[in-house]
Design an enzyme around this catalytic site. Structure first.
Site, PDB file in Angstrom:
ATOM      1  N   SER D  49       4.027   1.178 -12.293  1.00 36.69           N
ATOM      2  CA  SER D  49       2.645   1.442 -11.892  1.00 36.69           C
ATOM      3  C   SER D  49       1.796   0.328 -12.475  1.00 36.69           C
ATOM      4  CB  SER D  49       2.194   2.803 -12.423  1.00 36.69           C
ATOM      5  OG  SER D  49       0.911   3.097 -11.920  1.00 36.69           O
ATOM      6  N   GLU D  50       0.978  -0.320 -11.649  1.00 38.47           N
ATOM      7  CA  GLU D  50       0.337  -1.557 -12.100  1.00 38.47           C
ATOM      8  C   GLU D  50      -0.659  -1.364 -13.232  1.00 38.47           C
ATOM      9  OE1 GLU D  50       0.394  -0.525  -8.897  1.00 38.47           O
ATOM     10  OE2 GLU D  50      -1.410  -1.145  -7.812  1.00 38.47           O
ATOM     11  N   ASN D  51      -1.064  -0.120 -13.498  1.00 35.61           N
ATOM     12  CA  ASN D  51      -1.940   0.105 -14.645  1.00 35.61           C
ATOM     13  C   ASN D  51      -1.166   0.180 -15.965  1.00 35.61           C
ATOM     14  OD1 ASN D  51      -0.952   2.517 -13.493  1.00 35.61           O
ATOM     15  ND2 ASN D  51      -2.472   3.730 -14.583  1.00 35.61           N
TER      16      ASN D  51
END
Lengths: 225, 222, 222, 225
Positions: D49-51
């Site tokens: 997840s890019e966060n």
């Protein structure tokens, strides 16, 4: 009059008095490393080592050396409470990004304008090794140099223009030598302190750059160590 | 099932070939994957380019590779060290190519290689020998050098602990170049002091996520 | 003695002034320093430029600043979110300047600002609207855009725990932009859930070393 | 002959079958997010997840939501054993540096050459929001798109040239729609699978790009879900 140039330890002692409470400091290899021994004990200073340590402490007790805990000079060190480890990338973000308050370096030469030459003599027979020298010189707003005033053969190391290959231009703010403390300013090199038994004229004779004597200059007094 | 753990260092370095660029972690002796380097000595690969902070000392590590005649080139920041004799001799005799790069530029070039960047502008090296042949550019009134990414065909790393996903934690200042080199090679191999069960490493404290790692091998205690 | 802990959020944001560029950590609501943002609402500073991943939602955080008329510009990657109404209205009415940047370019530009770099070349945005007005350069056969660093006058961060040196650890995905923003502003302030004694944070697991932090304030539990 | 276009869940199910054991995958917002539900259970897949999460797990049980543990769509998620957290900078090193094996995205349009438009319609009234869309499209070697074959008004979404503003050029490798599975290759767009009751001619009529029918094409068969 007789005079005694400072020892390396005494040069380091003098520089250490200028390290104020709460500063983040990197000590270059050589004389600068000695500074940590002489910072007054009531000051909390955090030492950075470019191989990835903040809060570096003194050398360990014999038998307690950890091969995974070394400084940039590859000597065994310790870590103090509140210290931490990080990778080389973040270490140079700190250095190049201007996050250190003070950097002390050794030097072959410093010029009138604050140029520094300290990473290679350009000698064809000596293997070049730069390490973090340029990063440290370029990254910090307050770069100070500790060195003998002259070479072993008596040549001035404070010069009009560096003849050795440059590390960085216009970065040195203050120079501590075995004879004097000199600030590099917009107006030129200002002598703040001279050792007892020496004088401004003598200092000029071993310096290849123009010097200005601070009207409030003082004797450079250090303890015997 | 994901299992990046291999049995021995021979399997760990599989795929290395003559002419490769090899990233090797470590600063001084701390964080150097000595066992993986020894495994190279037991192969017939040669003509390697090594990227590492130092160039080896006391006939171990990179110095052993130099002495075995396996290296064409070393890209490093600080080859001169007490105990570094092979690099000095071979450099003097022009038997190895030496490229010396400021340490922060070396870390940043490797990071750029791992981060998919084409290059970056750094103030480090302007007005010095380092600037030779490099583009100088003024950005917002300040001079910078253009520096290009570095990538390896293979990276040899040292960590303290790993799990079967290749998640890594390091020990003290032995971390150094290892985490960035993990991002910047086609094959990434790590020698560790200890292999732990999946879930034993704290998700908040994993320094190198396993996504960057291809193989893990137990190297024996430091 | 080093003690970066301050008593309240008013002291924490001291020095912020009208026209400042303010970096604000967080992704969605996770890792947003809500208490520090509220402290801005109680000052008369205005005309701020905010750099953050999102543009606030549900009248809290950055959206509260928007509604209070304190913002001139928002630089972010993703203003559109459920609950984000103020930014949409103000943008439509041209009452706030919006600059949308790919998320990875945003992180990298902030990192460059903190790392003393003059810029970098990224493949992200080539052949898109993002490339408008930017230098395109071919490096080793691939096209890249030149992107410049971003710095803040002040950065407002959220972390989980801090000690008096400002060493920080985060909680889960609330880490996000906070560690890089910590490197890239003149004044760096962090709101934390908990303040711990010096020495209680594991030196191997500190994510943001205190060197980057100027002030720490207890924000109350998330 | 009657035909039933796939539901969004069925499109996701089909894509999930192509996620092999041991891959690192990023699922874009929208239909791609559903893929995680349908990957066969004997495959160990690590979701990014890019966060700042690797090893992202399914949504938490009611009452166990943690506001600090969300995905890129800002929904509550969990973390699986072997997962870890990191900052946005390292997250995009993973993405842009080509470290993900597979990226599934939604799209407004995909062109014959694999160009993708998925971040803005260019509509003056819709606020532009790019997030990590471009980074994901540019960074991964294997970008796949999940979308309905046509818009709600029946316009083709697979086109000769994208008319919406581009996200990236020449990046899409495979497209999963409610009607077909299509590969984007050097030779052109090759139809690998078509749903039962539909045929190649019909598919061409709702596609604005040239299509080639794979001589070994199969029916696109999915379970009822």
């Amino acid at each position: 009059m007789k005079y005694l140039p400072l020892t390396e330890r005494q040069i380091a002692w003098r520089a250490a008095q200028d390290v104020s409470d709460g500063t983040y400091v990197n000590l270059g290899i050589g004389i600068p490393t000695l500074i940590a021994n002489y910072v007054p004990e009531d000051r909390e200073v955090i030492y950075h080592s470019e191989n990835g340590i903040l809060g570096m402490g003194p050398e360990p007790m014999p038998g307690e050396e950890d091969p995974d805990l070394i400084n940039a000079g590859k000597f065994f060190v310790t870590i103090l409470k509140g210290g931490c480890f990080f990778d080389s990338s973040l270490s140079f973000v700190m250095i190049r990004g201007g996050h250190l308050d003070l950097v002390f370096l050794g030097a072959f030469q410093v010029s009138e304008k604050g140029d520094i030459a300290n990473w290679t003599t350009g000698d064809e027979r000596t293997i070049p090794s730069v390490g973090g020298a340029i990063d440290l010189a370029v990254g910090c707003e307050d770069v100070r140099v500790l060195m003998r005033h002259t070479t072993k053969t008596g040549e001035p190391k404070i010069v009009k223009e560096c003849t050795y290959p440059l590390t960085a231009k216009k970065v040195v703010k203050r120079i501590y030598t075995d004879l004097a403390v000199i600030d590099v300013t917009e107006k030129g090199m200002i002598v703040r302190e001279i050792i007892n038994g020496y004088d401004f004229d003598k200092l000029k004779s071993v310096t290849a750059a123009d010097l200005i004597l601070d009207e409030n200059w003082k004797y450079l007094i250090v303890p015997e160590i | 099932m994901i299992n990046k753990i291999v049995e021995d260092t021979r399997q760990a370095i599989q795929g290395i070939k003559s002419g490769d660029t090899v990233l090797i972690g470590g600063f001084g002796d701390a964080g150097v994957p000595f066992k993986l380097i020894e495994a190279i000595l037991r192969t017939d690969v040669c003509d390697l380019t090594i990227v590492s902070n130092n160039a080896g000392t006391y006939k171990r590590g990179i110095e052993a590779l130099l002495l075995a005649g396996k290296l064409r080139k070393i890209i490093c920041s600080y080859p001169r060290s007490s105990g570094a004799t092979a690099i000095v001799e071979l450099w003097k005799n022009r038997q190895v190519v030496l490229e010396v790069i400021p340490q922060g530029t070396l870390t940043e070039r490797i990071r750029a290689g791992g981060a998919g960047l084409g290059g970056f502008y750094t103030p480090v090296g302007v007005n010095t020998l380092i600037a030779k042949g490099k583009e100088v550019r003024v950005i917002d009134g300040k001079e910078y050098l253009l520096e290009k990414p570095i990538r390896g065909d293979i990276a040899l790393l040292k960590a303290n602990k790993a799990d079967r996903y290749g998640n890594l934690v390091y020990n003290k200042s032995a971390r150094n170049f290892n985490p960035i080199m993990a991002t910047a090679a086609d094959i990434v191999v790590v020698e560790v002091n200890e292999i732990v069960e999946l879930g034993k490493l704290d998700p908040e404290s994993i320094i190198t996520p396993g996504i960057f790692i291809d193989r893990v091998v137990l190297g024996g205690q430091k």
